[in-house]
Write a protein that holds these residues in place. Structure first.
Motif, PDB file in Angstrom:
ATOM      1  N   SER A 133       0.824  -1.217   0.000  1.00 43.01           N
ATOM      2  CA  SER A 133       0.000   0.000   0.000  1.00 43.01           C
ATOM      3  C   SER A 133       0.854   1.261   0.000  1.00 43.01           C
ATOM      4  O   SER A 133       0.402   2.315  -0.436  1.00 43.01           O
ATOM      5  CB  SER A 133      -0.893   0.057   1.230  1.00 43.01           C
ATOM      6  OG  SER A 133      -1.699  -1.052   1.289  1.00 43.01           O
ATOM      7  N   LEU A 134       2.054   1.163   0.536  1.00 43.94           N
ATOM      8  CA  LEU A 134       2.929   2.348   0.566  1.00 43.94           C
ATOM      9  C   LEU A 134       3.132   2.871  -0.851  1.00 43.94           C
ATOM     10  O   LEU A 134       2.936   4.053  -1.123  1.00 43.94           O
ATOM     11  CB  LEU A 134       4.281   1.970   1.161  1.00 43.94           C
ATOM     12  CG  LEU A 134       4.477   2.170   2.661  1.00 43.94           C
ATOM     13  CD1 LEU A 134       5.854   1.689   3.058  1.00 43.94           C
ATOM     14  CD2 LEU A 134       4.286   3.626   3.057  1.00 43.94           C
ATOM     15  N   ASP A 135       3.538   1.963  -1.745  1.00 40.40           N
ATOM     16  CA  ASP A 135       3.756   2.385  -3.138  1.00 40.40           C
ATOM     17  C   ASP A 135       2.437   2.669  -3.841  1.00 40.40           C
ATOM     18  O   ASP A 135       2.316   3.633  -4.581  1.00 40.40           O
ATOM     19  CB  ASP A 135       4.509   1.283  -3.912  1.00 40.40           C
ATOM     20  CG  ASP A 135       5.950   1.168  -3.423  1.00 40.40           C
ATOM     21  OD1 ASP A 135       6.475   2.201  -2.940  1.00 40.40           O
ATOM     22  OD2 ASP A 135       6.525   0.074  -3.503  1.00 40.40           O
ATOM     23  N   ALA A 136       1.456   1.820  -3.561  1.00 39.22           N
ATOM     24  CA  ALA A 136       0.178   1.955  -4.281  1.00 39.22           C
ATOM     25  C   ALA A 136      -0.517   3.277  -3.976  1.00 39.22           C
ATOM     26  O   ALA A 136      -1.228   3.808  -4.825  1.00 39.22           O
ATOM     27  CB  ALA A 136      -0.738   0.791  -3.916  1.00 39.22           C
ATOM     28  N   THR A 137      -0.318   3.811  -2.764  1.00 44.18           N
ATOM     29  CA  THR A 137      -1.033   5.044  -2.403  1.00 44.18           C
ATOM     30  C   THR A 137      -0.148   6.280  -2.497  1.00 44.18           C
ATOM     31  O   THR A 137      -0.651   7.403  -2.470  1.00 44.18           O
ATOM     32  CB  THR A 137      -1.529   4.971  -0.942  1.00 44.18           C
ATOM     33  OG1 THR A 137      -0.382   4.796  -0.097  1.00 44.18           O
ATOM     34  CG2 THR A 137      -2.503   3.838  -0.736  1.00 44.18           C
ATOM     35  N   GLY A 138       1.165   6.056  -2.541  1.00 46.62           N
ATOM     36  CA  GLY A 138       2.070   7.203  -2.531  1.00 46.62           C
ATOM     37  C   GLY A 138       2.167   7.825  -1.143  1.00 46.62           C
ATOM     38  O   GLY A 138       2.507   9.004  -1.015  1.00 46.62           O
ATOM     39  N   ALA A 139       1.861   7.051  -0.087  1.00 43.13           N
ATOM     40  CA  ALA A 139       1.969   7.575   1.282  1.00 43.13           C
ATOM     41  C   ALA A 139       3.434   7.869   1.605  1.00 43.13           C
ATOM     42  O   ALA A 139       4.340   7.279   1.002  1.00 43.13           O
ATOM     43  CB  ALA A 139       1.395   6.565   2.263  1.00 43.13           C
ATOM     44  N   GLU A 140       3.634   8.771   2.587  1.00 40.34           N
ATOM     45  CA  GLU A 140       5.015   9.188   2.878  1.00 40.34           C
ATOM     46  C   GLU A 140       5.695   8.309   3.918  1.00 40.34           C
ATOM     47  O   GLU A 140       6.884   8.482   4.206  1.00 40.34           O
ATOM     48  CB  GLU A 140       5.005  10.647   3.351  1.00 40.34           C
ATOM     49  CG  GLU A 140       4.587  11.592   2.246  1.00 40.34           C
ATOM     50  CD  GLU A 140       4.402  13.029   2.745  1.00 40.34           C
ATOM     51  OE1 GLU A 140       5.339  13.574   3.344  1.00 40.34           O
ATOM     52  OE2 GLU A 140       3.302  13.572   2.531  1.00 40.34           O
ATOM     53  N   GLY A 141       4.964   7.413   4.525  1.00 35.03           N
ATOM     54  CA  GLY A 141       5.581   6.535   5.521  1.00 35.03           C
ATOM     55  C   GLY A 141       4.514   5.725   6.236  1.00 35.03           C
ATOM     56  O   GLY A 141       3.335   5.741   5.854  1.00 35.03           O
ATOM     57  N   ILE A 142       4.955   5.004   7.284  1.00 33.19           N
ATOM     58  CA  ILE A 142       4.004   4.243   8.114  1.00 33.19           C
ATOM     59  C   ILE A 142       3.955   4.937   9.467  1.00 33.19           C
ATOM     60  O   ILE A 142       4.945   4.922  10.207  1.00 33.19           O
ATOM     61  CB  ILE A 142       4.437   2.766   8.258  1.00 33.19           C
ATOM     62  CG1 ILE A 142       4.520   2.100   6.876  1.00 33.19           C
ATOM     63  CG2 ILE A 142       3.482   2.020   9.178  1.00 33.19           C
ATOM     64  CD1 ILE A 142       5.011   0.660   6.898  1.00 33.19           C
ATOM     65  N   GLY A 143       2.856   5.570   9.772  1.00 37.07           N
ATOM     66  CA  GLY A 143       2.749   6.342  11.012  1.00 37.07           C
ATOM     67  C   GLY A 143       2.387   5.484  12.202  1.00 37.07           C
ATOM     68  O   GLY A 143       2.533   5.901  13.351  1.00 37.07           O
ATOM     69  N   LEU A 144       1.878   4.287  11.922  1.00 38.02           N
ATOM     70  CA  LEU A 144       1.544   3.351  13.006  1.00 38.02           C
ATOM     71  C   LEU A 144       1.687   1.946  12.462  1.00 38.02           C
ATOM     72  O   LEU A 144       0.954   1.552  11.549  1.00 38.02           O
ATOM     73  CB  LEU A 144       0.091   3.575  13.478  1.00 38.02           C
ATOM     74  CG  LEU A 144      -0.526   2.461  14.336  1.00 38.02           C
ATOM     75  CD1 LEU A 144       0.197   2.314  15.668  1.00 38.02           C
ATOM     76  CD2 LEU A 144      -2.013   2.731  14.601  1.00 38.02           C
ATOM     77  N   PHE A 145       2.667   1.203  12.972  1.00 37.32           N
ATOM     78  CA  PHE A 145       2.741  -0.220  12.637  1.00 37.32           C
ATOM     79  C   PHE A 145       2.336  -0.973  13.889  1.00 37.32           C
ATOM     80  O   PHE A 145       3.015  -0.927  14.914  1.00 37.32           O
ATOM     81  CB  PHE A 145       4.140  -0.627  12.149  1.00 37.32           C
ATOM     82  CG  PHE A 145       4.146  -2.031  11.604  1.00 37.32           C
ATOM     83  CD1 PHE A 145       3.815  -2.279  10.277  1.00 37.32           C
ATOM     84  CD2 PHE A 145       4.415  -3.118  12.435  1.00 37.32           C
ATOM     85  CE1 PHE A 145       3.757  -3.579   9.780  1.00 37.32           C
ATOM     86  CE2 PHE A 145       4.362  -4.419  11.946  1.00 37.32           C
ATOM     87  CZ  PHE A 145       4.038  -4.647  10.621  1.00 37.32           C
ATOM     88  N   ARG A 146       1.168  -1.667  13.801  1.00 38.17           N
ATOM     89  CA  ARG A 146       0.641  -2.367  14.975  1.00 38.17           C
ATOM     90  C   ARG A 146       1.341  -3.722  15.073  1.00 38.17           C
ATOM     91  O   ARG A 146       0.949  -4.667  14.404  1.00 38.17           O
ATOM     92  CB  ARG A 146      -0.866  -2.579  14.839  1.00 38.17           C
ATOM     93  CG  ARG A 146      -1.698  -1.299  14.880  1.00 38.17           C
ATOM     94  CD  ARG A 146      -3.166  -1.645  14.673  1.00 38.17           C
ATOM     95  NE  ARG A 146      -4.073  -0.585  15.073  1.00 38.17           N
ATOM     96  CZ  ARG A 146      -4.774   0.155  14.204  1.00 38.17           C
ATOM     97  NH1 ARG A 146      -4.648  -0.043  12.902  1.00 38.17           N
ATOM     98  NH2 ARG A 146      -5.590   1.086  14.646  1.00 38.17           N
ATOM     99  N   THR A 147       2.324  -3.808  15.943  1.00 41.31           N
ATOM    100  CA  THR A 147       3.126  -5.052  15.991  1.00 41.31           C
ATOM    101  C   THR A 147       2.354  -6.243  16.534  1.00 41.31           C
ATOM    102  O   THR A 147       2.755  -7.383  16.347  1.00 41.31           O
ATOM    103  CB  THR A 147       4.382  -4.861  16.855  1.00 41.31           C
ATOM    104  OG1 THR A 147       3.956  -4.488  18.168  1.00 41.31           O
ATOM    105  CG2 THR A 147       5.311  -3.816  16.283  1.00 41.31           C
ATOM    106  N   GLU A 148       1.231  -5.983  17.226  1.00 39.95           N
ATOM    107  CA  GLU A 148       0.528  -7.115  17.852  1.00 39.95           C
ATOM    108  C   GLU A 148      -0.088  -8.078  16.848  1.00 39.95           C
ATOM    109  O   GLU A 148      -0.371  -9.216  17.176  1.00 39.95           O
ATOM    110  CB  GLU A 148      -0.558  -6.636  18.822  1.00 39.95           C
ATOM    111  CG  GLU A 148      -1.682  -5.813  18.227  1.00 39.95           C
ATOM    112  CD  GLU A 148      -1.372  -4.319  18.221  1.00 39.95           C
ATOM    113  OE1 GLU A 148      -0.199  -3.967  18.458  1.00 39.95           O
ATOM    114  OE2 GLU A 148      -2.279  -3.519  17.959  1.00 39.95           O
ATOM    115  N   PHE A 149      -0.285  -7.644  15.601  1.00 44.24           N
ATOM    116  CA  PHE A 149      -0.942  -8.528  14.643  1.00 44.24           C
ATOM    117  C   PHE A 149      -0.166  -9.834  14.470  1.00 44.24           C
ATOM    118  O   PHE A 149      -0.748 -10.897  14.361  1.00 44.24           O
ATOM    119  CB  PHE A 149      -1.118  -7.834  13.291  1.00 44.24           C
ATOM    120  CG  PHE A 149      -2.294  -6.896  13.272  1.00 44.24           C
ATOM    121  CD1 PHE A 149      -2.954  -6.570  14.439  1.00 44.24           C
ATOM    122  CD2 PHE A 149      -2.737  -6.350  12.088  1.00 44.24           C
ATOM    123  CE1 PHE A 149      -4.037  -5.702  14.439  1.00 44.24           C
ATOM    124  CE2 PHE A 149      -3.828  -5.477  12.070  1.00 44.24           C
ATOM    125  CZ  PHE A 149      -4.471  -5.159  13.244  1.00 44.24           C
TER     126      PHE A 149
END
Ligand code: PEP
Ligand code: MG
Length: 763
Positions: free
Chosen positions: A471-487
């Motif tokens: 999704s990072l590339d697909a949306t052109g987002a600038e980064g990951i503001g929250l990576f939920r490690t619990e998944f």
């Protein structure tokens, strides 16, 4: 079987030869003649064998009617004439409850209704059992006697077994179109509409695929009873082996997972259960039919209890029974789940988080459930996958057939089953429109999210699974503001090893490249259960032992995770944040663990990240009153509105009755966020917001108006929010919004909508 008493002649007749009775019925049913003629013969065979004056068969017709199809003993004119609604009379009652009735004096039962055309007034005792086909009540089988008597348990058993075999003649479809039974609540092939609780928004269409395909048992009567016993013994052996393997392969502590496995194991070894199945085989059923027969009894008993724990156990037990049936049918342990070969809507009672991942493909369009809740793991994963999902639809499974056309409108919480052409067309148009809009967002992917007056609002994504990374590339987002490690922990049966954790974190950093990633440490407990921590009953899980509270009480778990993060980020930038901090001292203690792990790596001469930033989430209102002492300690702050606002309003975030009660666009919420943003700006501490609130363009507009310059949102929201920002003049919005923050209004929503409309801002 109980010893037969001298005086109990009826019982002797009834129970001495159930196998012979089944054989005779089987011969009649497979013999020549029309289906009706064979059913008439069946009624007479049963009546003779059970020494009953009456034996009648009622079958379910469309529209929830029960029709008398055959009788021995009642007046023949009543056949196909006597009809009862579901719940009407004793027969309707049996069909509705799915439970047997055993009455010495039928007329004394409150549900009794007298039908003069049947001539039944001369009979006193009545024994009736449901005829169940593929999990649905397909009819009712009744015997009656002139004398007042209570039928013995053995007789009830025999009649239930006979009813099961009768399902064979019903399944043939010669008497009643089997679809009439499945669709007992509507006419066959009629469109149906279900309302449920939207769990993941979106609109989608596809063909129904059952998560657990219904198992059809076609061979009910055994040719060779001894052979069936051997098959059953071998099946049980395989079942026990597979359960033992499951237990030993899962190196787990206590917790939910262990409870489920323990129950499985207990049931798999349960002598009473096995004996009942063997008894049913002894009475002439095949091994599969015997398991189903015993399961029907357990199901009926458990469904009549209000105890939620027992009902949950029913599901476990059912899994076990079906696992055994599948073993016997040798169709694979997991029900032979095959890849989706066309756009599909998966239909299930409930699902686990790993199970939905099994279906991952272009063709998985939506999931609809009889159960499900906004915070269940499957919901969390579906949301991450962007799969529309609706839950809490009772009776759904009985209404849908494999392959039915289904439209899911999760935005409105509705499901259309076999929609008529008009509905289908309008939805397909809507879906096409959405796809066109998605294509438009894609085309704008590389444009900066800068407002008309030149302010850059940084858009990041919330993530938690490997499948989120593209999704990072697909949306052109600038980064990951929250990576939920619990998944990673939630979908795993065991505590992920240091190596496994490190691997995931470095893959995330690899995928992000130069783009920043913020890893949130384990947010478990509360409603997010992991198998390796004991699960205790909590009165208020949202206010309970969760997130940083667990981490500080079990520091080894947190240190382990920090170690994996530091190692994964060697030579790169690492941002860590802690969930649910309520007190500055909690943050200080947690960040000390980071420092300790850093020193450890240094001591060992291992490489360190190039830069380490440590921040916290603001999810507990109390922390907002400690900003003066908190801000000097932290490198950044992230506002988690999902939790923050449920505590702010003291209103459960998943309670269906409260969903619309308070508005996040109220002056109270907005001025609260504004004060936090101002304090952070003054202290020059970067502030961001990572709750779902920022994913909706109108809410995002308000947040930007309050001064937020970074939002971390769902990947699917990046496109719409970017388009909104590019159409916005932030200075102008501020002059409209800020004076309203003290207004006594319940919400500023309408005002903000009007503003967006006036300025042609797409929201
Ligand atoms: C929040 O509470 O806003 C948040 C982002 O955390 P989660 O939704 O994972 O609880
Ligand atoms: Mg939270």
């Amino acid at each position: 079987m109980k010893p037969v008493g001298k005086l109990d002649l009826n019982q002797m007749e009834a129970s001495s030869s159930p196998r012979r009775l089944l054989r005779r019925l089987h011969t009649v049913m497979a013999g020549p003649g029309s289906a009706q003629a064979r059913l008439d013969k069946v009624a007479s065979v049963i009546a003779t064998d059970m020494v009953a004056e009456v034996c009648s068969v009622y079958l379910v017709r469309a529209g929830q009617m029960l029709e008398l199809f055959a009788t021995q003993g009642l007046k023949k004119e009543a056949v196909h004439m006597t009809k009862l609604a579901m719940g009407e009379g004793l027969v309707g009652h049996i069909a509705e409850t799915g439970l047997p009735l055993n009455l010495p004096e039928a007329a004394e039962h409150p549900k009794y209704v007298y039908r003069p055309e049947t001539g039944e007034e001369i009979y006193h005792s009545l024994l009736g059992v449901p005829i169940v086909h593929s999990g649905n009540v397909a009819g009712v089988l009744v015997v009656q006697n002139r004398t007042r008597r209570t039928y013995t348990e053995e007789e009830v058993e025999v009649l239930q077994t006979v009813a099961m075999v009768l399902a064979e003649i019903i399944a043939s479809g010669e008497l009643v179109d089997p679809r009439e039974i499945v669709h007992a609540t509507t006419a066959p092939d009629q469109p149906a509409h279900f309302e449920g609780l939207a769990l993941v928004d979106g609109v989608a269409a596809g063909r129904a695929v059952f998560h657990e395909p219904r198992i059809e048992i076609t061979m009910l009567v055994a040719d060779d009873v001894e052979e069936e016993k051997h098959r059953l013994e071998a099946g049980l052996e395989t079942l026990r082996e597979s359960i033992d393997q499951l237990m030993s392969a899962s190196d787990i502590g206590g917790g939910e997972h262990r409870d489920v496995l323990d129950a499985y194991k207990m049931f798999a070894y349960d002598r009473g259960w096995q004996k009942r199945i063997f008894d049913a085989v002894e009475s002439g059923l095949t091994a599969e039919a015997a398991i189903e027969r015993v399961q029907q009894n357990i199901r009926a008993r458990m469904l009549s209890t209000e105890d939620p724990y027992l009902r949950e156990r029913l599901h476990d037990f059912e899994d076990l029974a079906y696992r055994l049936i599948r073993i016997l049918l040798a169709s694979g342990e997991d029900g032979g789940r095959s890849a989706l070969d066309q756009p599909s809507v998966v239909v299930a009672r409930n699902m686990g988080p790993a199970e939905i991942l099994d279906y991952r493909s272009e063709n998985l369009k939506a999931v609809i459930l009889e159960e499900g809740s906004p915070t269940s793991h499957v919901t969390i994963i579906a949301r991450a996958m962007g799969i529309p999902m609706i839950g809490r639809m009772q009776g759904l499974l009985a209404e849908v057939d494999e392959g039915d056309k289904i439209i899911v409108d999760a935005d409105a919480g509705g499901v259309f089953i076999r929609p008529d052409d008009e509905v289908a067309e309008s939805y397909l148009e809507n879906i096409a429109l959405r796809e066109a809009r998605a294509a438009e967002y894609l085309a704008q992917r590389d444009l900066p999210s800068v407002s008309k007056d030149g302010v850059h609002v940084h858009l990041h994504i919330n993530a938690g699974l490997m499948i989120d990374l593209p999704s990072l590339d697909a949306t052109g987002a600038e980064g990951i503001g929250l990576f939920r490690t619990e998944f990673q922990f939630l979908v795993s049966d065991t505590l992920p090893s240091l190596k496994a954790q490190k691997q995931i974190y470095s893959e995330v950093l690899d995928a992000a490249g130069d783009r920043p990633v913020v890893f949130r440490t384990l947010d478990i407990g509360g409603d997010k259960h992991v198998p390796f921590l004991p699960r205790e009953h909590e009165e208020n899980p949202a206010l309970g032992w969760r997130a940083i509270r667990v981490a500080l009480d079990r520091p080894a778990l947190l240190r382990y995770q920090i170690r994996a993060l530091l190692q994964a980020a060697e030579g790169r930038r690492l941002s860590i944040m802690f969930p649910l901090v309520a007190d500055v001292s909690e943050f200080v203690r947690a960040s000390e663990l980071v420092k300790r792990e850093e020193r450890r790596l240094e001591r060992l001469g291992e490489g360190l990240p190039a830069e380490i930033r440590v921040g916290t989430m603001l999810e507990v209102p109390a922390l907002a009153w400690q900003l003066d002492s908190l801000l000097p300690e932290i490198d950044f702050l992230s506002i988690g509105t999902n939790d923050l606002l449920q505590y702010f309003f003291a209103s459960d975030r998943s309670h269906p009755k409260l969903v619309e009660r308070y508005d996040f666009l109220s002056p109270a919420v907005l001025s609260f966020i504004r004060s936090v943003v101002k304090a952070c700006n003054r202290a020059e501490v970067p502030v961001t917001l990572c709750g779902e609130m920022g994913s909706r363009p109108l809410e995002a507009l308000a947040l930007v108006g309050l001064g937020l310059r970074q939002l971390s949102i769902s990947p699917s929201a990046i496109g719409p929010v970017r388009v909104m920002i590019r159409a916005l003049d932030i200075g102008d919005l501020e002059s409209r919004l800020l004076p309203l923050l003290n207004s006594p209004e319940h919400s500023l929503r309408e005002n903000l909508k009007a503003y967006a409309h006036e300025h042609a801002i797409p929201i």
